[in-house]
Design an enzyme around this catalytic site. Structure first.
Site, PDB file in Angstrom:
ATOM      1  N   TYR A  48       0.823  -1.205   0.000  1.00 39.63           N
ATOM      2  CA  TYR A  48       0.000   0.000   0.000  1.00 39.63           C
ATOM      3  C   TYR A  48       0.865   1.267   0.000  1.00 39.63           C
ATOM      4  O   TYR A  48       0.348   2.359  -0.193  1.00 39.63           O
ATOM      5  CB  TYR A  48      -0.918   0.048   1.221  1.00 39.63           C
ATOM      6  CG  TYR A  48      -1.938  -1.053   1.311  1.00 39.63           C
ATOM      7  CD1 TYR A  48      -2.172  -1.940   0.259  1.00 39.63           C
ATOM      8  CD2 TYR A  48      -2.693  -1.222   2.465  1.00 39.63           C
ATOM      9  CE1 TYR A  48      -3.110  -2.949   0.367  1.00 39.63           C
ATOM     10  CE2 TYR A  48      -3.639  -2.226   2.579  1.00 39.63           C
ATOM     11  CZ  TYR A  48      -3.838  -3.095   1.534  1.00 39.63           C
ATOM     12  OH  TYR A  48      -4.768  -4.098   1.648  1.00 39.63           O
ATOM     13  N   LEU A 188     -18.562  -4.685   1.903  1.00 40.32           N
ATOM     14  CA  LEU A 188     -19.821  -4.176   1.362  1.00 40.32           C
ATOM     15  C   LEU A 188     -19.961  -4.480  -0.127  1.00 40.32           C
ATOM     16  O   LEU A 188     -20.754  -3.851  -0.830  1.00 40.32           O
ATOM     17  CB  LEU A 188     -19.942  -2.673   1.619  1.00 40.32           C
ATOM     18  CG  LEU A 188     -19.940  -2.271   3.102  1.00 40.32           C
ATOM     19  CD1 LEU A 188     -19.956  -0.755   3.237  1.00 40.32           C
ATOM     20  CD2 LEU A 188     -21.128  -2.885   3.833  1.00 40.32           C
ATOM     21  N   SER A 231     -13.055   4.220   4.722  1.00 38.44           N
ATOM     22  CA  SER A 231     -13.849   5.426   4.532  1.00 38.44           C
ATOM     23  C   SER A 231     -12.975   6.642   4.816  1.00 38.44           C
ATOM     24  O   SER A 231     -12.164   6.631   5.742  1.00 38.44           O
ATOM     25  CB  SER A 231     -15.067   5.437   5.456  1.00 38.44           C
ATOM     26  OG  SER A 231     -15.782   6.652   5.313  1.00 38.44           O
ATOM     27  N   ASN A 240     -20.320   3.162  10.386  1.00 41.36           N
ATOM     28  CA  ASN A 240     -19.802   1.796  10.258  1.00 41.36           C
ATOM     29  C   ASN A 240     -19.552   1.142  11.604  1.00 41.36           C
ATOM     30  O   ASN A 240     -19.660  -0.090  11.730  1.00 41.36           O
ATOM     31  CB  ASN A 240     -18.511   1.805   9.438  1.00 41.36           C
ATOM     32  CG  ASN A 240     -18.740   2.095   7.970  1.00 41.36           C
ATOM     33  OD1 ASN A 240     -19.856   1.978   7.472  1.00 41.36           O
ATOM     34  ND2 ASN A 240     -17.691   2.483   7.279  1.00 41.36           N
TER      35      ASN A 240
END
Length: 285
Positions: A48, A188, A231, A240
């Protein structure tokens, strides 16, 4: 926050905060917001390119290290035994910590069988509290189990109501991993509007005074999954995590489990080109 118990007896928070696709600047802005909202489980990876930013944000938060659960992952270039030991230390240095709570092999390619010994040695040395596998199919998990002195404590894969991974959980339980904890990425369903628009989620959202996304996340919790939705919106972060004041019934869980199944992403048997390129993970701002 609820937690699950890993095979080694340590606790893992079920709801975490993922920093996939975030730039270092975004991590330093939004991770403190997530920690302030109550998230204590942070999921990153050397691929990442934001481990340094995670380390800075954690330090700036003022949280005690023992009150946070930090996960990172190694990409296949790190798997050869000698390289694996070096890259584990490098991740710890970038994160600014003496240990991570969970270290995963990120993708099922390369010398993962050879490298598993280095992961076990990291546990022995206290550099990783637990180790596991991400995106590994059953037959490659079996290759690890053939040599493992320390079994994978965590299996991280795509999990959502359209791909509940019940078959994978059953298959791995039959192979000696009944106590493995499953983590679901993209919980999700890759932002699929069709998933959140399913009548069962609209109905249950109205019944419990929640959003369809909160109902999906609650399903994960009751399934025994660990999830870390990403998010950048503090309101969504708060939504959440606001899923521990209601519970779905057995019938409601069964209705969700009855949704038609299809995966969004199939892990290729052979490595994609980007996996083969050697990256210098030290070049992080």
């Amino acid at each position: 926050m609820q937690s699950l118990t890993l095979a080694n007896g340590r606790e893992i928070p079920q709801l975490g905060y993922g920093v996939y696709t975030m730039t270092s600047a975004e991590v330093e802005k939004h991770l403190p917001e997530a920690i302030a909202a109550g998230y204590t489980h942070i999921d990153t990876a050397n691929a990442y390119f934001n481990e340094v930013a995670v380390g800075r944000a954690v330090k700036a938060s003022g949280m005690r290290r023992e009150d946070l659960f930090i996960t990172t992952k190694l990409f296949p270039q790190s798997y050869p035994y000698e390289q694996c030991s070096v890259d584990i230390d490098a991740s710890l240095e970038r994160l600014g910590t003496d240990y991570v709570d969970l270290m995963l092999f990120h993708q099922p390619y390369g010398d993962y069988v050879e490298g598993w010994r280095a992961m076990e040695e990291a546990v022995d040395a206290g550099k990783a509290r637990a180790i596991g596998l991400s995106n590994f199919p059953v037959h490659k998990v079996e290759q690890i189990l053939e040599v493992a002195r320390i079994k994978p404590a965590v299996i991280q894969v795509e999990i959502n109501p359209y791909w509940n991974q019940h078959a994978l959980k059953k298959a791995l339980a039959e192979r000696g991993l009944a106590d493995a904890v499953f983590e679901g990425w993209y919980p999700l369903g890759h932002g699929d509007e069709a998933l959140l628009a399913e009548p069962v989620f609209r109905e249950l959202a109205e019944k419990y005074g929640k959003t369809p996304a909160q109902v999906v996340l609650r399903w994960h919790i009751q399934e025994g999954n660990v999830v870390f939705p990403t998010s950048r919106n503090p309101e969504h972060m708060a939504e959440n995590i606001d899923i521990f004041d209601f519970a779905l019934t057995e019938d409601e869980m069964a209705r969700i489990d009855a949704l038609p199944q299809h995966c969004y992403y199939t892990v290729p048997e052979e490595p994609p080109a980007f996996v083969l390129a050697r990256n210098d993970y030290s070049k992080q701002a």
